[in-house]
Design a protein around this motif. Structure first.
Motif, PDB file in Angstrom:
ATOM      1  N   TYR A 140       0.828  -1.206   0.000  1.00 53.87           N
ATOM      2  CA  TYR A 140       0.000   0.000   0.000  1.00 53.87           C
ATOM      3  C   TYR A 140       0.865   1.259   0.000  1.00 53.87           C
ATOM      4  N   GLY A 141       2.102   1.112  -0.491  1.00 60.39           N
ATOM      5  CA  GLY A 141       3.018   2.236  -0.595  1.00 60.39           C
ATOM      6  C   GLY A 141       2.871   2.934  -1.933  1.00 60.39           C
ATOM      7  N   PRO A 142       3.869   3.748  -2.294  1.00 57.19           N
ATOM      8  CA  PRO A 142       3.819   4.471  -3.583  1.00 57.19           C
ATOM      9  C   PRO A 142       3.659   3.510  -4.755  1.00 57.19           C
ATOM     10  N   ASN A 143       2.802   3.855  -5.675  1.00 59.99           N
ATOM     11  CA  ASN A 143       2.518   2.986  -6.813  1.00 59.99           C
ATOM     12  C   ASN A 143       3.728   2.883  -7.730  1.00 59.99           C
ATOM     13  N   ALA A 144       4.112   1.671  -8.051  1.00 61.23           N
ATOM     14  CA  ALA A 144       5.248   1.458  -8.948  1.00 61.23           C
ATOM     15  C   ALA A 144       4.849   1.591 -10.409  1.00 61.23           C
ATOM     16  N   PHE A 145       3.554   1.541 -10.684  1.00 64.31           N
ATOM     17  CA  PHE A 145       3.088   1.543 -12.078  1.00 64.31           C
ATOM     18  C   PHE A 145       2.020   2.612 -12.294  1.00 64.31           C
ATOM     19  N   GLY A 146       2.310   3.823 -11.869  1.00 60.76           N
ATOM     20  CA  GLY A 146       1.412   4.943 -12.128  1.00 60.76           C
ATOM     21  C   GLY A 146       0.107   4.836 -11.376  1.00 60.76           C
ATOM     22  N   SER A 147      -0.985   4.777 -12.119  1.00 62.92           N
ATOM     23  CA  SER A 147      -2.310   4.797 -11.492  1.00 62.92           C
ATOM     24  C   SER A 147      -2.714   3.456 -10.901  1.00 62.92           C
ATOM     25  N   VAL A 148      -2.038   2.379 -11.274  1.00 68.64           N
ATOM     26  CA  VAL A 148      -2.368   1.048 -10.753  1.00 68.64           C
ATOM     27  C   VAL A 148      -1.659   0.843  -9.421  1.00 68.64           C
ATOM     28  N   THR A 149      -2.404   0.547  -8.370  1.00 65.98           N
ATOM     29  CA  THR A 149      -1.782   0.315  -7.066  1.00 65.98           C
ATOM     30  C   THR A 149      -0.952  -0.961  -7.108  1.00 65.98           C
ATOM     31  N   ASN A 150       0.008  -1.064  -6.206  1.00 70.21           N
ATOM     32  CA  ASN A 150       0.865  -2.247  -6.172  1.00 70.21           C
ATOM     33  C   ASN A 150       0.061  -3.508  -5.880  1.00 70.21           C
ATOM     34  N   THR A 151      -0.925  -3.396  -4.965  1.00 70.85           N
ATOM     35  CA  THR A 151      -1.749  -4.563  -4.661  1.00 70.85           C
ATOM     36  C   THR A 151      -2.551  -4.997  -5.885  1.00 70.85           C
ATOM     37  N   ALA A 152      -3.107  -4.035  -6.611  1.00 68.43           N
ATOM     38  CA  ALA A 152      -3.855  -4.367  -7.826  1.00 68.43           C
ATOM     39  C   ALA A 152      -2.938  -5.002  -8.872  1.00 68.43           C
ATOM     40  N   TRP A 153      -1.696  -4.490  -8.976  1.00 67.35           N
ATOM     41  CA  TRP A 153      -0.745  -5.079  -9.921  1.00 67.35           C
ATOM     42  C   TRP A 153      -0.373  -6.499  -9.509  1.00 67.35           C
ATOM     43  N   GLN A 154      -0.159  -6.724  -8.203  1.00 70.94           N
ATOM     44  CA  GLN A 154       0.150  -8.069  -7.719  1.00 70.94           C
ATOM     45  C   GLN A 154      -0.971  -9.045  -8.075  1.00 70.94           C
ATOM     46  N   ASN A 155      -2.205  -8.597  -7.869  1.00 65.66           N
ATOM     47  CA  ASN A 155      -3.366  -9.443  -8.178  1.00 65.66           C
ATOM     48  C   ASN A 155      -3.427  -9.740  -9.673  1.00 65.66           C
ATOM     49  N   MET A 156      -3.197  -8.733 -10.495  1.00 70.10           N
ATOM     50  CA  MET A 156      -3.209  -8.897 -11.947  1.00 70.10           C
ATOM     51  C   MET A 156      -2.090  -9.835 -12.394  1.00 70.10           C
ATOM     52  N   LEU A 157      -0.889  -9.669 -11.808  1.00 69.97           N
ATOM     53  CA  LEU A 157       0.234 -10.537 -12.159  1.00 69.97           C
ATOM     54  C   LEU A 157      -0.056 -11.974 -11.775  1.00 69.97           C
ATOM     55  N   GLU A 158      -0.628 -12.170 -10.582  1.00 70.01           N
ATOM     56  CA  GLU A 158      -0.960 -13.535 -10.149  1.00 70.01           C
ATOM     57  C   GLU A 158      -1.923 -14.193 -11.129  1.00 70.01           C
ATOM     58  N   ASP A 159      -2.937 -13.459 -11.555  1.00 73.73           N
ATOM     59  CA  ASP A 159      -3.905 -14.044 -12.482  1.00 73.73           C
ATOM     60  C   ASP A 159      -3.265 -14.328 -13.833  1.00 73.73           C
ATOM     61  N   ASN A 160      -2.394 -13.440 -14.299  1.00 73.85           N
ATOM     62  CA  ASN A 160      -1.694 -13.684 -15.564  1.00 73.85           C
ATOM     63  C   ASN A 160      -0.800 -14.914 -15.491  1.00 73.85           C
ATOM     64  N   ILE A 161      -0.185 -15.115 -14.322  1.00 78.27           N
ATOM     65  CA  ILE A 161       0.670 -16.294 -14.146  1.00 78.27           C
ATOM     66  C   ILE A 161      -0.166 -17.563 -14.132  1.00 78.27           C
ATOM     67  N   ILE A 162      -1.235 -17.566 -13.354  1.00 77.65           N
ATOM     68  CA  ILE A 162      -2.084 -18.759 -13.270  1.00 77.65           C
ATOM     69  C   ILE A 162      -2.716 -19.078 -14.626  1.00 77.65           C
ATOM     70  N   GLN A 163      -3.130 -18.039 -15.355  1.00 79.14           N
ATOM     71  CA  GLN A 163      -3.760 -18.244 -16.660  1.00 79.14           C
ATOM     72  C   GLN A 163      -2.733 -18.383 -17.787  1.00 79.14           C
ATOM     73  N   ARG A 164      -1.433 -18.203 -17.440  1.00 77.57           N
ATOM     74  CA  ARG A 164      -0.332 -18.346 -18.382  1.00 77.57           C
ATOM     75  C   ARG A 164      -0.495 -17.409 -19.572  1.00 77.57           C
ATOM     76  N   ASN A 165      -0.762 -16.140 -19.277  1.00 77.84           N
ATOM     77  CA  ASN A 165      -0.875 -15.124 -20.319  1.00 77.84           C
ATOM     78  C   ASN A 165       0.504 -14.724 -20.804  1.00 77.84           C
ATOM     79  N   TYR A 166       0.649 -14.480 -22.097  1.00 78.37           N
ATOM     80  CA  TYR A 166       1.958 -14.282 -22.710  1.00 78.37           C
ATOM     81  C   TYR A 166       2.769 -13.135 -22.125  1.00 78.37           C
ATOM     82  N   PRO A 167       2.189 -11.947 -21.847  1.00 80.48           N
ATOM     83  CA  PRO A 167       3.040 -10.839 -21.366  1.00 80.48           C
ATOM     84  C   PRO A 167       3.809 -11.169 -20.100  1.00 80.48           C
TER      85      PRO A 167
END
Length: 392
Positions: free
Chosen positions: A97-124
């Motif tokens: 919940y600190g300073p956002n590393a990716f602009g408007s996307v919070t770090n927690t939201a990015w972590q959640n998005m990354l986890e889903d991309n990993i589980i779903q094996r998305n290319y990026p």
């Protein structure tokens, strides 16, 4: 007695591999996270979290009750729990919940998005997907009704406690109870520095745990558990496979050394290449290792952020090791000398030098050496302190 111990170790190995296989299922089958539990189900979920934490504490208590007095064991477990909660709370404030590393996307939201991309094996995020085991464990907790932040925090609590306890057990190979506690405290003191310059990927602390287990099993000359730590640990982060190189260099005294080296290198190559070929459906290139190209090296070395955090982590306890070089056990000296250049090169070529969390494995080795040297110094000083003559 020896056959009984061997049977128990074999059973434990089997259970570990079964647990690892079950943990991988959300990734293998791309399971989606359901909506978090509410009402009575949420209360049940909260109770289950407390039970998992108590179970981890009880297992540590059972393991140490045979070696320490009851008060010592309870104090040790409380210390491990407290340090884990403190470091995780610092992580929440500074990263989650600190300073956002990716602009408007919070770090927690990015972590959640990354986890889903990993589980779903998305290319990026294919390079991250090779380190799927921590995300798969968190997805299991989400399937149990936890929201992503709650599942993430519970994962960090459980594996953080296991990490600190493993550091204690590794330190006990070289020093007594007090020296091992000092090693844990020193690691906890440096740990928050490693939270800088990253957005909270779930690989830690499972990755660090696999390193410490590898350290411990090399000292114990327990090859089956070493192999298990490296193969399963590589699914959290492949940098632990560097310990296979350490074993090749310094494990020559082990029985059946050539056979063990062949098995170790073959298994490490299979897990490293096999996961990536499974994800890519074919051969891999340099970018597929960690998402960067070889051109990344120059700007990485030129980054002005890394020297400061490198000195505060990998360099924080090296003066103590240098001062007590002759008194430090040989295996701690050579492990520190091996890890510093290897982890630096790995971070320079495949990661970011400013992410000082990559240097935590060598911090742990230095903390153990410091705990050993401090207790040795206290014992020597106490024994040598002269009794002043009576005043006349």
């Amino acid at each position: 007695m020896r056959s009984l111990l061997a049977s128990r170790k074999l059973l434990l190995l089997v259970l570990i591999w079964i647990a690892a296989g079950i943990a991988c299922l959300p990734f293998l089958f791309r399971w989606h996270a359901p909506s978090p539990a509410t009402g009575m189900a949420a209360l049940f979920r909260t109770g289950a979290g407390y039970l998992l934490t108590l179970a981890a504490c009880y297992l540590m208590y059972r393991a140490e009750a045979r070696r320490l007095a009851r008060r010592q064991v309870l104090a040790l477990i409380f210390l491990i729990f407290l340090l884990t909660k403190i470091t995780n709370k610092v992580h929440q404030y500074t990263v989650d919940y600190g300073p956002n590393a990716f602009g408007s996307v919070t770090n927690t939201a990015w972590q959640n998005m990354l986890e889903d991309n990993i589980i779903q094996r998305n290319y990026p995020d294919m390079a991250h997907a090779a380190r799927f085991l921590p995300n798969s464990v968190v997805r299991w907790l989400q399937l149990g009704g936890w929201s992503f932040p709650q599942a993430r925090d519970l994962y960090r609590l459980l594996f953080g406690m296991l990490l600190f306890y493993s550091i204690y057990r590794y330190a006990r190979v070289f020093t007594g109870h007090v020296g091992a506690i000092l090693a844990v405290l020193l690691t906890a003191a440096v740990y928050p520095i490693s939270f800088q310059n990253y957005a909270g990927q779930l690989t830690d602390p499972m990755s660090h745990l696999s390193f410490v287990l590898a350290f411990l099993f090399i000292e114990r000359e327990d090859f089956p558990f070493l192999l298990t730590s490296l193969v399963i640990g590589a699914l959290a982060k492949e940098s632990v496979l560097a310990m296979a190189g350490y074993y090749v260099l310094f494990g020559r005294k082990d029985k059946l050394y050539p056979i063990k080296v062949a098995v170790l290198l073959a298994c490490c190559a299979c897990v490293y290449l096999g996961v990536r070929m499974f994800l890519l459906g074919g051969p891999m290139g340099y970018r597929d290792i960690s998402g960067v190209t070889i051109k990344h090296l120059i700007p990485n070395l030129s980054d002005s952020r890394w020297p400061y955090v490198f000195l505060l982590t990998a360099g924080s306890l090296t003066p103590v090791l240098a001062l007590g070089w002759k008194e430090t056990p040989v295996s701690l000296r050579r492990l520190a000398l091996y890890l510093i250049p290897v982890l630096f090169a790995s971070s320079a070529l495949f990661s970011w030098l400013a992410e000082s969390r990559n240097f935590m494995p060598v911090v742990i080795v230095l903390a153990v050496a410091t705990g050993y040297l401090l207790t040795l110094s206290v014992a020597t000083t106490s024994a040598a302190e002269p009794i002043p003559p009576p005043a006349h």
